[in-house]
Design an enzyme around this catalytic site. Structure first.
Site, PDB file in Angstrom:
ATOM      1  N   TYR A 280       0.791  -1.309  -0.038  1.00 52.59           N
ATOM      2  CA  TYR A 280      -0.101  -0.212  -0.143  1.00 52.59           C
ATOM      3  C   TYR A 280       0.872   1.356  -0.035  1.00 52.59           C
ATOM      4  O   TYR A 280       2.131   1.060   0.466  1.00 52.59           O
ATOM      5  CB  TYR A 280      -0.914   0.061   1.345  1.00 52.59           C
ATOM      6  N   CYS A 281       0.351   2.272  -0.738  1.00 52.40           N
ATOM      7  CA  CYS A 281       1.049   3.637  -0.253  1.00 52.40           C
ATOM      8  C   CYS A 281       0.023   4.539   0.393  1.00 52.40           C
ATOM      9  O   CYS A 281      -0.858   3.819   1.340  1.00 52.40           O
ATOM     10  CB  CYS A 281       1.225   4.160  -1.600  1.00 52.40           C
ATOM     11  N   PHE A 282       0.042   5.736   0.171  1.00 54.57           N
ATOM     12  CA  PHE A 282      -1.104   6.529   0.945  1.00 54.57           C
ATOM     13  C   PHE A 282      -2.438   6.266   0.662  1.00 54.57           C
ATOM     14  O   PHE A 282      -3.329   6.150   1.629  1.00 54.57           O
ATOM     15  CB  PHE A 282      -0.563   8.138   1.063  1.00 54.57           C
TER      16      PHE A 282
ATOM     17  N   SER B  30       1.719   3.025  -5.318  1.00 59.08           N
ATOM     18  CA  SER B  30       1.472   1.754  -4.956  1.00 59.08           C
ATOM     19  C   SER B  30       1.396   0.973  -6.553  1.00 59.08           C
ATOM     20  O   SER B  30       1.920  -0.333  -6.625  1.00 59.08           O
ATOM     21  CB  SER B  30       0.247   1.142  -4.281  1.00 59.08           C
TER      22      SER B  30
ATOM     23  N   TYR C 290      -3.194   3.523   2.806  1.00 55.87           N
ATOM     24  CA  TYR C 290      -3.111   3.888   4.169  1.00 55.87           C
ATOM     25  C   TYR C 290      -4.331   4.464   4.745  1.00 55.87           C
ATOM     26  O   TYR C 290      -5.009   4.212   5.667  1.00 55.87           O
ATOM     27  CB  TYR C 290      -1.872   4.586   4.521  1.00 55.87           C
TER      28      TYR C 290
END
Length: 382
Positions: free
Chosen positions: A98-100, A106, A128
């Site tokens: 995952y990224c933000f 991602s 996130y």
């Protein structure tokens, strides 16, 4: 390859209940501000690169920002990123990344993994931000319907030890990495508040998922060190049945000696070495006493400070720990017991049972179905 071909998942409940390993590709600063218990940070871009790309995004738009990112992370650096992700996924083949927000970072990480290592790793839809929102919502919802039994008692009676023997429990002090008193700090710092909340929400989610059984939790104030218990969960604790654990004065001194002398000193020495560990542990004890000077008052503070100074000197010269008993007993009776009696008057109507450890464990088993292990013997280390 289009982004649509890269697999996404959105079953966040299964993700957290199943302790699925998480590959966090956000920048280190983002990770430090908040993450999840099973996450490891192996960023796509570092903090400086993220700042530069952010500026580019504001000034020139998304397309230019993405182009700058691929330029900054290229060649050997790109190869290193893929190698780190590959090593993580070899250890955790069921992981997701995952990224933000579950967007470009991602997607790029997924594409590079597939093209560079032949590994297909799903990403979390919404990243996130969605995961954090889910845990906050679950914490509110589950706090209202959970069934805690609060374990109270004077300082030193062994509440944490009792908690460890119970199969269904939430150990707030462990989650906050703090013993919950003026002497409560550990060598390692406390987690970020967000990390504490995330870990609590996941622990509570698992209990509710298992059928919402009764569970035990130690009686705590709103703050555990510098971390605060989320209001919804604290409110549920404040209205839950209270079971008081009792122990003799001698047992209380023994338990406190084990925790704040033997265990704490061993922790400092493991982290800092034999001599420096002893020095830092001594400073920790002295600083803890000094922090409660105002509440103790000048005379009592001077008394206990003198006892502690003498005990540390004796300990350093001969290894004899018996001198610590005097200042421990003094603080238990002159400081902690008074606060306990005052607080107990405000909770008297909630008391469901009181007794020593074996009786409390039997009460928890018979009344709430909480299984407890055998009583453990803690020997004082020399």
């Amino acid at each position: 390859m289009s982004p649509g071909e890269l697999k996404q998942i959105d079953n966040l409940h299964s993700l957290f209940v199943g302790d699925v390993p998480l590959l966090d590709v956000r920048a280190p600063l983002e990770f430090a501000e908040g993450a999840f218990p099973t996450a490891e940070n192996h960023p796509l871009i570092d903090d400086e690169q993220r700042e530069r790309i952010g500026i580019e995004y504001k000034e020139a738009g998304q397309e230019q920002a993405v182009a700058l990112g691929e330029e900054l992370v290229s060649g050997n650096l790109k190869t290193e990123r893929i190698a780190r992700w590959t090593e993580f996924l070899q250890r955790h083949p069921d992981a997701v990344l995952y990224c933000f927000r579950g967007g470009k970072r991602s997607e790029i990480s997924q594409r590079w993994l597939l093209e560079g290592a032949g590994i297909s790793c799903p990403r979390v839809r919404g990243g996130y931000k969605a995961m954090r929102r889910f845990l906050l919502d679950q914490l509110e919802q589950n706090s209202r319907q959970c069934r805690p039994i609060v374990i109270g008692g004077r300082t030193g009676v062994g509440k944490t030890r009792l908690l460890e023997r119970c199969a269904a429990r939430i150990d707030l002090e462990a989650l906050a990495n703090h013993r919950g008193s003026a002497f409560g700090q550990h060598v390692q710092p406390q987690p970020a508040q967000i990390d504490f909340e995330n870990a609590l929400s996941i622990t509570l989610l698992k209990l509710v998922d298992a059928g919402n059984p009764f569970f035990v939790v130690e009686d705590e104030s709103r703050n555990i060190g510098s971390r605060h218990v989320p209001p919804a969960f604290f409110a549920r604790m404040a209205n839950a049945p209270l079971v008081l654990l009792e122990a003799s004065d001698e047992e209380r001194v023994d338990i406190t000696l084990q925790e704040y002398v033997h265990d704490a000193l061993a922790e400092f020495r493991a982290a800092c070495g034999e001599d420096d560990g002893f020095r830092q542990w001594s400073d920790y004890l002295l600083g803890s006493v000094d922090r409660i000077r105002r509440r103790l008052g000048g005379d009592r503070h001077a008394q206990v400070r003198a006892m502690l100074d003498a005990a540390i000197e004796r300990h350093a010269l001969s290894g004899d720990i018996e001198g610590h008993r005097s200042w421990i007993a003094f603080l238990l009776h002159e400081y902690y017991d008074g606060m306990y009696e005052y607080q107990l008057t405000r909770k008297a109507e909630r008391i469901a049972f009181r007794g020593e450890s074996a009786a409390v464990q039997e009460f928890l088993r018979q009344t709430y179905g909480i299984r407890c292990g055998n009583t453990q013997t803690h020997r004082l280390s020399q």
